[in-house]
Scaffold this active site. Structure first.
Site: not given
Ligand code: NAD
Length: 264
Positions: A17, A19, A65, A92, A157, A161, A192
């Site tokens: 899901r 990104m 995982d 990701n 976090y 990062k 997201t």
């Molecule tokens: P999201 O929560 O929609 O997706 C995160 C995904 O990681 C999920 O599908 C989840 O099931 C998976 N996940 C969690 N724990 C896991 C594990 N132990 N093993 C495998 N998969 C696992 O969030 P997103 O926004 O799509 O996040 C994607 C990346 O972008 C992340 O690294 C997040 O930190 C980073 N990010 C997000 C934002 C934002 O504003 N959404 C901003 C900066 C960075």
């Protein structure tokens, strides 16, 4: 459809899901074979069916995982067996916990570091062998603007990062001689489900983004995926050890609010 990743094999973590799904979909549309991985298996399987229009035999889902080294070994072996090699890894997967320092527990802190930091190390380690065998590759680590600045409540976090930006530079230095590039994408607030996390209740992320980003809005997953595509492709062949910030200008400097009265 395009051919910017034609002939390449990619593994995307947290790909079911957000990104990760946007990146997996775009990579497939641009000709890559993609192993989508996550822990939410139903959503991962559904995504692969959805991408099916791009050629379902080029896209597969597997449970991974990212905190478990044995699962990394098995997933990378699976990608090599199915698709013949590994050229691209997108680290990701991530979790967000927003807790002020006095209330932060050691368990929550460690969980955030496990998924967002240690897993990135495990992933990079797991793909080096196959990438060397493939003649090189590209590692794309998804960090955040929280890898460049502090944010209240995000002590774990932010730590993770920042670490990802640093670890990526180490990988770039160590692996350039074997043809492996390593870079980060640092998104700002992006629409997201991470933004719907229980800890984020009460935060109006849309309004905050409109205020803080000079471009005046929240980012979309496909805009982050576009940067991840560039870094995976040979178009970025002379780029390693750096960050691409995708934040609508939010970290360019101060002043959007301060100077709004005198701006155009
Ligand atoms: P999201 O929560 O929609 O997706 C995160 C995904 O990681 C999920 O599908 C989840 O099931 C998976 N996940 C969690 N724990 C896991 C594990 N132990 N093993 C495998 N998969 C696992 O969030 P997103 O926004 O799509 O996040 C994607 C990346 O972008 C992340 O690294 C997040 O930190 C980073 N990010 C997000 C934002 C934002 O504003 N959404 C901003 C900066 C960075």
């Amino acid at each position: 459809m395009g051919d910017r990743l034609a002939g390449k094999v990619a593994i995307v973590t947290g790909g079911a899901r957000g990104m990760g799904a946007a990146i997996s979909t775009l990579y497939a549309e641009q000709g890559a074979k993609v192993l989508v991985t996550d822990v939410i298996d139903d959503e991962g399987e559904a995504l692969v069916k959805e991408i099916g229009g791009a050629g379902v035999d080029r896209v597969a889902y597997r449970h991974l995982d990212v905190t478990r080294e044995a699962e990394w070994t098995a997933a990378v072996a699976d990608a090599v067996e199915r698709f013949g090699k590994v050229d691209v890894l997108v680290n990701n997967a991530g979790v967000l916990r927003a807790v002020p320092i006095p209330n932060m527990t050691e368990d929550i802190y460690r969980e955030v570091i496990d998924v967002n930091q240690i897993a990135v190390f495990l992933g990079m380690k797991a793909v080096v062998g196959p990438m060397v065998a493939a003649g090189g590759g590209s590692i794309v680590n998804i960090s955040s603007i929280d890898g460049h600045q502090g944010t209240p409540t995000l002590v774990a976090y932010v730590a993770a990062k920042y670490a990802v930006c640093g670890m990526t530079r180490v990988a770039a230095l160590e692996l350039a001689s074997v043809g492996i590039r390593a870079n980060t994408v640092c998104p700002g607030a992006t629409r997201t489900r991470m933004m719907d996390a229980p800890d984020m209740a009460g935060v109006d992320i849309e309004a905050m983004s409109a205020r803080m980003a000079p471009l005046g809005r929240i980012g979309e997953a496909h805009e982050v995926a576009a940067a991840a595509l560039f870094l995976a492709s040979d178009e970025s062949s002379y780029i390693t050890g750096t960050d691409i910030v995708v934040d609508g200008g939010a970290t360019s400097g101060v002043g959007v609010e301060m100077f709004s009265q005198v701006s155009t």
